[in-house]
Design a protein around this motif. Sequence first.
Motif, short mmCIF file in Angstrom:
data_model
loop_
_atom_site.label_atom_id
_atom_site.label_comp_id
_atom_site.label_asym_id
_atom_site.label_seq_id
_atom_site.Cartn_x
_atom_site.Cartn_y
_atom_site.Cartn_z
N PRO A 1 43.72 45.18 38.97
CA PRO A 1 42.30 44.59 38.30
C PRO A 1 42.37 43.28 39.38
O PRO A 1 41.51 42.99 38.78
N ILE A 2 41.82 44.06 41.01
CA ILE A 2 41.18 43.09 41.95
C ILE A 2 39.69 42.30 41.46
O ILE A 2 39.60 41.50 42.39
N ASN B 1 42.03 29.24 28.71
CA ASN B 1 42.19 30.95 29.25
C ASN B 1 40.04 30.63 28.94
O ASN B 1 39.53 31.82 28.67
N THR B 2 39.38 29.61 29.68
CA THR B 2 38.22 29.21 29.76
C THR B 2 37.47 29.15 30.81
O THR B 2 38.53 28.59 32.06
N TYR B 3 36.42 29.44 31.42
CA TYR B 3 35.87 28.48 33.21
C TYR B 3 35.48 27.32 32.81
O TYR B 3 35.55 26.83 33.66
N VAL C 1 35.41 38.33 40.97
CA VAL C 1 34.64 37.70 40.00
C VAL C 1 34.69 36.47 38.75
O VAL C 1 33.60 35.58 38.69
N ASN C 2 36.22 36.45 38.14
CA ASN C 2 36.05 35.07 38.88
C ASN C 2 36.17 33.86 39.60
O ASN C 2 35.83 33.37 39.20
N THR C 3 37.13 34.44 40.59
CA THR C 3 36.94 33.73 41.56
C THR C 3 35.16 33.34 42.42
O THR C 3 34.94 31.40 42.70
N GLU D 1 44.85 38.06 31.42
CA GLU D 1 44.33 38.86 32.84
C GLU D 1 43.02 38.96 32.85
O GLU D 1 42.38 38.82 33.80
N ARG D 2 42.21 38.52 32.26
CA ARG D 2 40.91 38.39 31.46
C ARG D 2 39.95 37.35 32.01
O ARG D 2 39.56 37.29 32.86
#
Length: 291
Positions: A73-74, A144-146, A79-81, A226-227
């Motif tokens: 899931p790259i 597990n949050t931004y 996106v998260n990075t 993972e999300r």
Amino acid sequence: MTLPTHAVGRRRARPAIGSQLFLVLLTVAFLAPVVWALLSAFKPANDIIRSPLLFDPSTFTLDNYAAMFEDVPIASGFVNTGVVLVFKGAITLFFAPLAAFAFAKYSFIGKNLIFGAVLISLMLPTIVLIIPLLLEMKELGWVNTYQALILPGAIDAFAIFWMRQVISAVPDELLDAARVDGCSEFGIFWRIVLPVIRPGLAGLAVLTVMNIYNDFVWPVVIASSERMATLQVVLSTLSQNITGNRIGADYATVTGELLAASSVALIPLLVLFIALQRHFINGILAGSVKG
């Protein structure tokens, strides 16, 4: 006895040639593994193991990349990075120069004590802060949050120190002239100081992007799902993802997809550094001013 002028010129040229040769060899030593990884990612997986140093253009393939995008899931990692980069980088590049402006150009009670505390925080290893930060994030419900990925460490002590060194070189006469013209203190910072320190700010921007992009320890602790996994966390679990999604995946398959993923992750930083190389070097020089 005085040597002829041309002989002196040759003697002086030798150290320069030697230095250049040393730098070329050093560059080759640093770039060789990167070039090997980029080229090997286009080789068949079995060829990477069978003949790692041979490169046959006729066998180049995109199979490693295609398989990697299916198994790993790259995309979500990018996106998260990217989200963390935009928001955390913006906070760093706005508030760190603002704090540095106060330390460099204002006198207030406890200034040296506070700045000393900022410098002392640079000596604390990251591992010492992980448990207290993790407990704090748990109490706030931010695991597990931004928010947890962005806010801790956003206003970096090194960034404040760097910007203070740069802002200290700004002449006080410029600021006094702006005050005489009726400019507010924040207006002085925004309209006078920021344009002057642009090279140093560009250098800080490059370092900030690299640090956030390569950060691994904190994201792997606070973003266990993972999300929310950032790119570096995705890369660290790449082998498990490949073997879990593909039955019978062997060492060659894992190696090929790992090289493909590493190459994809390397490209953004490589492009950024090449595009901003001049600003980065100027920023390093601007940050070396003695405050």
